[in-house]
Design an enzyme around this catalytic site. Structure first.
Site, mmCIF file in Angstrom:
data_model
loop_
_atom_site.group_PDB
_atom_site.id
_atom_site.type_symbol
_atom_site.label_atom_id
_atom_site.label_comp_id
_atom_site.label_asym_id
_atom_site.label_seq_id
_atom_site.Cartn_x
_atom_site.Cartn_y
_atom_site.Cartn_z
ATOM 1 N N SER A 149 0.855 -1.189 0.000
ATOM 2 C CA SER A 149 0.000 0.000 0.000
ATOM 3 C C SER A 149 0.886 1.231 0.000
ATOM 4 C CB SER A 149 -0.867 0.001 1.266
ATOM 5 O OG SER A 149 -1.537 1.236 1.443
ATOM 6 N N TYR A 162 -1.553 -0.422 10.703
ATOM 7 C CA TYR A 162 -1.613 -0.713 9.264
ATOM 8 C C TYR A 162 -0.292 -0.332 8.606
ATOM 9 C CZ TYR A 162 -3.551 -0.989 4.535
ATOM 10 O OH TYR A 162 -3.801 -1.326 3.222
#
Length: 254
Positions: A149, A162
């Site tokens: 990501s 995350y």
């Protein structure tokens, strides 16, 4: 399509929706037999039916990759049923955002279990098969691709764990890349920005609304955009190793 992956086998985790489903369809269209790995059997069955209707080969492997036993079993089932393993796409992941001060510890556990441990379990079992595939393939190469990501490059408030999982996946991949150069197993990471998937649906209601407002002015990427990126990486000649690709939505600033 030119069947550039004919006589190869690919395994895609998290293939029941979004990027994983799009990637499985694209690799099948390129000629690979594809093992579809995820928990939702009905979704996998539907995807497999579509791939077969288009003339491709698909194997449904229902598994929860946060279980080491199930993850290893998924890889071994794919090899047993399809004969080899040339490409692995570690796509399964979850994004649970929100301030650390108020975060339920269970959300942190979920992200570490899927984004880190699930990736490791699949990779650990797959590596020997990838090494063997690179050694006996006419293409003389195998590929391990992990979907991370933009959160693996840029840390932001509200996404600490995350960020941890995605930065960690990138570091793991880079070290592994260096280890496997002599084995002709290419290791790559793809870092998508905002993509129109189910990822945000797992957020708590208030966090989901905040995330939506933050991205309201952005036209999101489509899952097929990331599938195109995967296909580009794994269809290169063995002399070419694309180790990292950052793919943002055009209006995205972070």
């Amino acid at each position: 399509m030119t069947n550039r992956l004919e006589n190869t086998v690919a395994l895609v985790t998290g293939s029941s929706s979004g990027i994983g489903a799009a990637t499985a369809r694209r690799l099948a269209a390129e000629g690979a037999a594809v093992a579809l790995v995820a928990r939702r059997r009905d979704r996998l069955d539907g995807l497999a039916a579509g791939i077969r209707a288009d003339g491709g080969t698909a194997l449904v492997v229902q598994a929860d990759v946060t279980s080491q036993r199930e993850a290893a079993g998924a890889v071994e089932t794919a090899v047993a049923e399809l004969g080899r393993l040339d490409t692995v796409v570690n796509n399964a992941g979850i994004m649970l955002l929100g301030p650390a001060l108020d975060a339920p510890i269970g959300e942190w556990d979920q992200m570490v279990a899927l984004n880190v441990q699930g990736m490791l379990y699949i990779t650990h079992t797959a590596l020997p098969h990838l090494v063997r595939a690179a050694a006996d393939s006419p293409r003389q190469v195998a590929d391990l691709v992990t979907i991370t990501s933009t959160a693996g490059r840029v840390a932001r408030p509200g996404s600490a764990v995350y960020n941890l999982t995605k930065f960690g996946a990138a570091a793991f991949s880079e070290a592994l890349r260096q280890e496997l150069i002599g084995r002709r197993v290419r290791v790559s990471v793809i870092e998508p920005g905002t993509v129109d998937t189910e990822l945000a649906s797992h957020l708590r209601d208030d966090i989901r609304e905040a995330a939506r407002s933050q991205t309201a002015s952005i036209e999101p990427l489509r899952p097929d955009d990331i599938a195109d990126t995967v296909a580009y990486i794994v269809t290169r000649d063995r002399r070419v190793a694309v180790n990292e690709m950052l793919v943002r939505a055009a209006e995205q600033t972070w």
